[in-house]
Design a protein around this motif. Sequence first.
Motif, mmCIF file in Angstrom:
data_model
loop_
_atom_site.group_PDB
_atom_site.id
_atom_site.type_symbol
_atom_site.label_atom_id
_atom_site.label_comp_id
_atom_site.label_asym_id
_atom_site.label_seq_id
_atom_site.Cartn_x
_atom_site.Cartn_y
_atom_site.Cartn_z
ATOM 1 N N UNK A 1 0.739 9.656 3.125
ATOM 2 C CA UNK A 1 1.842 9.066 2.365
ATOM 3 C C UNK A 1 1.351 8.790 0.947
ATOM 4 N N UNK A 2 2.063 9.300 -0.031
ATOM 5 C CA UNK A 2 1.735 9.063 -1.439
ATOM 6 C C UNK A 2 2.951 8.501 -2.148
ATOM 7 N N UNK B 1 3.606 13.137 2.105
ATOM 8 C CA UNK B 1 3.098 14.311 1.401
ATOM 9 C C UNK B 1 2.661 15.383 2.377
ATOM 10 N N UNK B 2 2.135 14.950 3.525
ATOM 11 C CA UNK B 2 1.655 15.914 4.518
ATOM 12 C C UNK B 2 1.800 15.304 5.906
ATOM 13 N N UNK C 1 -8.806 18.047 3.428
ATOM 14 C CA UNK C 1 -8.431 18.266 2.031
ATOM 15 C C UNK C 1 -7.161 17.507 1.647
ATOM 16 N N UNK C 2 -6.388 17.083 2.634
ATOM 17 C CA UNK C 2 -5.121 16.397 2.350
ATOM 18 C C UNK C 2 -5.269 14.879 2.243
ATOM 19 N N UNK C 3 -6.409 14.338 2.665
ATOM 20 C CA UNK C 3 -6.588 12.892 2.720
ATOM 21 C C UNK C 3 -6.394 12.257 1.354
ATOM 22 N N UNK C 4 -5.657 11.145 1.341
ATOM 23 C CA UNK C 4 -5.421 10.415 0.095
ATOM 24 C C UNK C 4 -5.331 8.933 0.404
ATOM 25 N N UNK D 1 0.859 -1.181 0.000
ATOM 26 C CA UNK D 1 0.000 0.000 0.000
ATOM 27 C C UNK D 1 0.895 1.231 0.000
ATOM 28 N N UNK D 2 1.109 1.849 -1.153
ATOM 29 C CA UNK D 2 2.041 2.962 -1.278
ATOM 30 C C UNK D 2 1.398 4.317 -1.018
ATOM 31 N N UNK D 3 0.056 4.383 -1.001
ATOM 32 C CA UNK D 3 -0.644 5.634 -0.721
ATOM 33 C C UNK D 3 -1.692 5.383 0.365
ATOM 34 N N UNK D 4 -1.622 6.154 1.459
ATOM 35 C CA UNK D 4 -2.554 5.957 2.559
ATOM 36 C C UNK D 4 -2.503 7.162 3.497
ATOM 37 N N UNK D 5 -3.456 7.232 4.419
ATOM 38 C CA UNK D 5 -3.543 8.334 5.379
ATOM 39 C C UNK D 5 -3.731 7.775 6.782
ATOM 40 N N UNK D 6 -2.951 8.291 7.727
ATOM 41 C CA UNK D 6 -3.106 7.972 9.149
ATOM 42 C C UNK D 6 -3.713 9.188 9.835
#
Length: 356
Positions: free
Chosen positions: A25-26, A31-32, A39-42, A1-6
Amino acid sequence: MSTYTLTGGRLITPVRIIENGMVVVCEDKIQYAGPFDAAQVSGPVTDVGGQYISPGWIDMHTHGAGGHDFTDATEEAFIGAAKMHGMHGTAVLLPTSLCCSDDELFHMFEVFRRVKTIRGEGAAMPGMHLEGPFFAQSQRGAQDPRYVSNPDKKRWEAILAAGEGLILRWSSAPELPGAMEFARELRRRGIVSSIAHTDATDAVVCEAIENGYTHITHLYSGMSALIRINSYRYPGVIESGFLFDELTSEIIADGCHLPASLLRHCYRTLGTNRLAIVTDSMRGAGMPDGESVLGSLKDGQPCIIEDGVAKLPDRSAFAGSVATADRLVRNMRDLAGAPITCLLYTSPSPRDMRRS
């Protein structure tokens, strides 16, 4: 999983803890990192439920974990130990050898060359730390006495040739014949030279600094303290660690090798610029109590894991720690009184290792 949000975490930065913090993480890059911002969630979102979110730790002195020792010299051992440490928060580690035969060490090099570039689920392994074999017999601790020796130029040249490009640091005793020439060669090659398992006085340590030694391996463990010779007292390596600003030191912060009082003393006296915390863990890290082996399964020494540490069978000495990085951090916070924010600096390697 290379893109996720904690989300929902206590995000640790160098200066504060951000409540309800988040990290995005992207493509495996941050990333943030900061307060929650929808707005930053990915990617998929995981709420960590108020737990800490922290950068990964650096462990520059570990012999293994998860039932694996790096001297087993198998791909499974390197990858398995790195995975266990990774599960406990270590992002980067230096696989560390013990005093062993040259053939065993050279085989470690061969295997490590194959696995060091593999980026799996565990901690990254950019290079190795050699602990020995050039130690004082009187301070060898749990190191196998069969392989402890003075620095022999032909021998260390052969080891350097076999481990070309792999060795980042090497621990040795500076008072031994030939140690200063050895340290100068390590300095020439950009390898960190570290004082360890030694009976040196402060005068020898001073000369060692001049010849390239910059670090002390597991301060307080396997080294001289205040020495009395013909009624006169001379500082040993322990005192030298506090006296010489040119030296950085590491401590085994497992809560067994050093009591809480010494953890506090080291933190308060050396601060974050001159102090690192390491596991010095053997294969028992992350494993249950019971019988184990220090060193390789083929040629190691039996030991016992109990009371949160590895011991020699007669319980006369420790045989290494079974700590993981998360335990070190908790101990420095709870036993040494170190703010959790400053531990971003005491876990990574000291000045010269950063340059490497």
